[in-house]
Write a protein that holds these residues in place. Structure first.
Motif, PDB file in Angstrom:
ATOM      1  N   LEU A  44       0.827  -1.200   0.000  1.00  0.00           N
ATOM      2  CA  LEU A  44       0.000   0.000   0.000  1.00  0.00           C
ATOM      3  C   LEU A  44       0.867   1.259   0.000  1.00  0.00           C
ATOM      4  O   LEU A  44       0.661   2.174  -0.807  1.00  0.00           O
ATOM      5  N   VAL A  45       1.836   1.297   0.882  1.00  0.00           N
ATOM      6  CA  VAL A  45       2.663   2.497   1.029  1.00  0.00           C
ATOM      7  C   VAL A  45       3.720   2.600  -0.068  1.00  0.00           C
ATOM      8  O   VAL A  45       3.835   3.631  -0.740  1.00  0.00           O
ATOM      9  N   ASP A  46       4.501   1.550  -0.269  1.00  0.00           N
ATOM     10  CA  ASP A  46       5.653   1.654  -1.165  1.00  0.00           C
ATOM     11  C   ASP A  46       5.286   1.676  -2.651  1.00  0.00           C
ATOM     12  O   ASP A  46       5.956   2.325  -3.445  1.00  0.00           O
ATOM     13  N   GLU A  47       4.211   0.966  -3.012  1.00  0.00           N
ATOM     14  CA  GLU A  47       3.853   0.880  -4.431  1.00  0.00           C
ATOM     15  C   GLU A  47       2.768   1.866  -4.847  1.00  0.00           C
ATOM     16  O   GLU A  47       2.722   2.269  -6.019  1.00  0.00           O
ATOM     17  N   TRP A  48       1.891   2.237  -3.920  1.00  0.00           N
ATOM     18  CA  TRP A  48       0.744   3.067  -4.314  1.00  0.00           C
ATOM     19  C   TRP A  48       0.727   4.436  -3.633  1.00  0.00           C
ATOM     20  O   TRP A  48       0.381   5.434  -4.258  1.00  0.00           O
ATOM     21  N   ASP A  49       1.050   4.523  -2.362  1.00  0.00           N
ATOM     22  CA  ASP A  49       0.946   5.771  -1.611  1.00  0.00           C
ATOM     23  C   ASP A  49       2.171   6.666  -1.834  1.00  0.00           C
ATOM     24  O   ASP A  49       2.041   7.809  -2.278  1.00  0.00           O
ATOM     25  N   ALA A  50       3.351   6.175  -1.557  1.00  0.00           N
ATOM     26  CA  ALA A  50       4.568   6.992  -1.631  1.00  0.00           C
ATOM     27  C   ALA A  50       4.825   7.593  -3.019  1.00  0.00           C
ATOM     28  O   ALA A  50       5.240   8.750  -3.105  1.00  0.00           O
ATOM     29  N   PRO A  51       4.573   6.854  -4.100  1.00  0.00           N
ATOM     30  CA  PRO A  51       4.855   7.457  -5.418  1.00  0.00           C
ATOM     31  C   PRO A  51       3.717   8.324  -5.976  1.00  0.00           C
ATOM     32  O   PRO A  51       3.758   8.721  -7.132  1.00  0.00           O
ATOM     33  N   ALA A  52       2.716   8.630  -5.183  1.00  0.00           N
ATOM     34  CA  ALA A  52       1.498   9.272  -5.697  1.00  0.00           C
ATOM     35  C   ALA A  52       1.387  10.758  -5.328  1.00  0.00           C
ATOM     36  O   ALA A  52       0.377  11.196  -4.778  1.00  0.00           O
ATOM     37  N   PHE A  53       2.406  11.531  -5.678  1.00  0.00           N
ATOM     38  CA  PHE A  53       2.369  12.972  -5.389  1.00  0.00           C
ATOM     39  C   PHE A  53       2.697  13.833  -6.602  1.00  0.00           C
ATOM     40  O   PHE A  53       2.928  15.032  -6.465  1.00  0.00           O
ATOM     41  N   ASP A  54       2.693  13.256  -7.777  1.00  0.00           N
ATOM     42  CA  ASP A  54       3.038  13.975  -9.008  1.00  0.00           C
ATOM     43  C   ASP A  54       1.785  14.613  -9.603  1.00  0.00           C
ATOM     44  O   ASP A  54       0.906  13.903 -10.100  1.00  0.00           O
ATOM     45  N   PRO A  55       1.678  15.943  -9.574  1.00  0.00           N
ATOM     46  CA  PRO A  55       0.471  16.581 -10.093  1.00  0.00           C
ATOM     47  C   PRO A  55       0.270  16.376 -11.596  1.00  0.00           C
ATOM     48  O   PRO A  55      -0.820  16.597 -12.111  1.00  0.00           O
ATOM     49  N   ASP A  56       1.301  15.901 -12.309  1.00  0.00           N
ATOM     50  CA  ASP A  56       1.195  15.652 -13.747  1.00  0.00           C
ATOM     51  C   ASP A  56       0.874  14.194 -14.075  1.00  0.00           C
ATOM     52  O   ASP A  56       0.748  13.833 -15.241  1.00  0.00           O
ATOM     53  N   PHE A  57       0.757  13.363 -13.049  1.00  0.00           N
ATOM     54  CA  PHE A  57       0.435  11.946 -13.265  1.00  0.00           C
ATOM     55  C   PHE A  57      -0.981  11.832 -13.833  1.00  0.00           C
ATOM     56  O   PHE A  57      -1.906  12.469 -13.327  1.00  0.00           O
ATOM     57  N   PRO A  58      -1.174  11.024 -14.866  1.00  0.00           N
ATOM     58  CA  PRO A  58      -2.510  10.876 -15.465  1.00  0.00           C
ATOM     59  C   PRO A  58      -3.399   9.921 -14.647  1.00  0.00           C
ATOM     60  O   PRO A  58      -3.636   8.774 -15.040  1.00  0.00           O
TER      61      PRO A  58
END
Length: 181
Positions: free
Chosen positions: A145-159
């Motif tokens: 949950l944290v390492d694969e989905w939560d931690a990398p999820a802060f890029d405002p340009d992510f689609p």
């Protein structure tokens, strides 16, 4: 209908149970979706709003082929920030508890300790707090949950997928509680 619980009859409680079931299937998923939308107003210093972050995390879970409960956990893991940032994980976990597996409940509840690996050293805390939970049966899911989905999820340009696109998963999970208490 009674005005004091002491006066309740089997008929009264049967009626109440049916009304709760009706509410659960229709109103609960809608309330979750509306609450998630409110996360858009919370940025708290990150590059993305909390809604944007939640959508990114859920999109990553969806693209990884996760089941509905895990996608919804990724989507709702920060929902507690609507009420309290310091214990948002515990609040989100309690919202999810009747609807998800125990490992998901515990992972959401303790996800901040798992995130600490990335920033606790900058805040005067131990970055190894997740190790306190290594023997728990839910440890592997919390890491995912944290390492694969939560931690990398802060890029405002992510689609990220839209909030509306998650309505089917939210409806399936929140309209079917696994437990009442």
């Amino acid at each position: 209908m009674f005005t004091n619980m002491v006066e309740g009859t089997a008929e009264d409680w049967g009626h109440i149970a049916r009304e709760h079931g009706t509410h659960q299937k229709s109103a609960a998923p809608l309330q979750i979706m509306e609450s998630l939308a409110r996360l858009d107003a919370i940025e708290v210093g990150f590059a993305a709003s909390q809604l944007g972050h939640s959508l990114m995390a859920a999109t990553l879970a969806r693209r990884a082929g996760a089941p509905d409960e895990e996608i919804v956990a990724a989507l709702c893991h920060d929902l507690g920030k609507l009420m309290s940032i310091p214990n948002h994980g515990a609040i989100a976990a309690e919202i999810l508890k009747p609807y998800v597996r125990d490992d998901i409940y515990h992972a959401v509840k303790h996800h901040q300790a798992f995130q600490g690996r990335y920033y606790y050293e900058y805040m005067g805390q131990s970055p190894t707090m997740r190790e306190d939970f290594r023997s728990e049966p839910w440890f592997a899911f919390a890491e995912k949950l944290v390492d694969e989905w939560d931690a990398p999820a802060f890029d405002p340009d992510f689609p990220a997928d839209s909030l509306a696109s998650f309505e089917p998963e939210v409806t399936r999970v929140f309209s079917a509680p696994k437990r009442i208490f």
